[in-house]
Design a protein around this motif. Structure first.
Motif, PDB file in Angstrom:
ATOM      1  N   TRP A  44       4.443  -1.455  -5.620  1.00  0.00           N
ATOM      2  CA  TRP A  44       5.893  -1.556  -5.247  1.00  0.00           C
ATOM      3  C   TRP A  44       6.611  -2.293  -6.531  1.00  0.00           C
ATOM      4  CZ3 TRP A  44       6.506  -0.177  -0.597  1.00  0.00           C
ATOM      5  CH2 TRP A  44       5.214  -0.134   0.415  1.00  0.00           C
ATOM      6  N   LYS A  72       9.212   2.009   1.911  1.00  0.00           N
ATOM      7  CA  LYS A  72       9.659   0.498   2.007  1.00  0.00           C
ATOM      8  C   LYS A  72       8.766  -0.344   2.995  1.00  0.00           C
ATOM      9  CE  LYS A  72      14.574   1.512   1.825  1.00  0.00           C
ATOM     10  NZ  LYS A  72      15.830   1.661   2.572  1.00  0.00           N
ATOM     11  N   TYR A 132      12.585  -6.688   1.089  1.00  0.00           N
ATOM     12  CA  TYR A 132      12.084  -5.498   0.927  1.00  0.00           C
ATOM     13  C   TYR A 132      11.223  -5.374  -0.247  1.00  0.00           C
ATOM     14  CZ  TYR A 132      16.661  -4.283   3.140  1.00  0.00           C
ATOM     15  OH  TYR A 132      17.756  -4.306   4.137  1.00  0.00           O
ATOM     16  N   MET A 134       9.765  -2.206  -2.338  1.00  0.00           N
ATOM     17  CA  MET A 134      10.278  -0.886  -2.609  1.00  0.00           C
ATOM     18  C   MET A 134       9.147   0.033  -3.389  1.00  0.00           C
ATOM     19  SD  MET A 134      13.229  -1.298  -1.024  1.00  0.00           S
ATOM     20  CE  MET A 134      14.031   0.311  -1.226  1.00  0.00           C
TER      21      MET A 134
END
Length: 175
Positions: A44, A72, A132, A134
């Motif tokens: 991430w 996500k 979030y 990502m």
């Protein structure tokens, strides 16, 4: 922590399993080994935060195109949101279908959205905050979206948006 499949292929609800005592509680909300075992990403490289002071703010429906398509992991860290993933993968058995999950800071749940799905949410409380994780860095040239109320998807939002940004209001229909 439990990974719970939804009706869309690859879209998972991540449920915390808190253990409490007089000090409060403890819960694992992410586990790289569990994600890897489920075939989900574990890298991430970017985290984003969205703070939304107005109830019924709508953000979405966003996705990245081509090789920039990104997974996500979305979690509401304050308040509640109705979080939606729409399957835009033509080869998927879930193509053009959507799933909506209420993410709640008190429940500490999250939604994993795979690459190739559009994502958006509607805040259900004032002061809603969304984190979030990502799986790819944002590339502005690959940013795209579809209209939040596109009849091709017929998303059953729990309320009409009170606030929506100009870009999100002007995304085209999927076609």
């Amino acid at each position: 922590m439990k990974l719970v499949p939804t009706e869309l292929p690859g879209v998972m609800v991540v449920e915390a399993e808190p253990v409490g005592d007089e000090r409060g509680l403890f819960a694992r909300v992410y586990d790289a080994d569990a994600f890897a075992a489920a075939g989900l990403p574990t890298d991430w490289p970017q985290c984003n935060l969205s703070w939304n002071p107005v109830r019924h703010t709508l953000r979405g429906m966003h996705f990245q195109t081509g090789e920039a398509a990104e997974p996500k992991l979305v979690r509401c860290t304050r308040g509640r949101v109705f979080d939606v993933a729409v399957d835009l993968r033509p080869a998927s058995p879930g193509f053009r279908r959507w799933v909506g999950v209420e993410l709640d800071a008190d429940r500490r749940n999250a939604l994993y959205v795979p690459p190739g799905c559009a994502h958006g949410f509607l805040t259900l409380t004032q002061e809603a905050e969304v984190l979030y994780m990502m799986g790819a860095r944002y590339r502005p040239e690959a940013a795209s979206g579809v209209r939040w109320n596109d009849p091709a998807f017929a998303i059953a939002w729990p309320a009409a948006p009170a606030l929506i940004g100009p870009r999100d209001a002007s995304w085209p229909d999927f076609g």
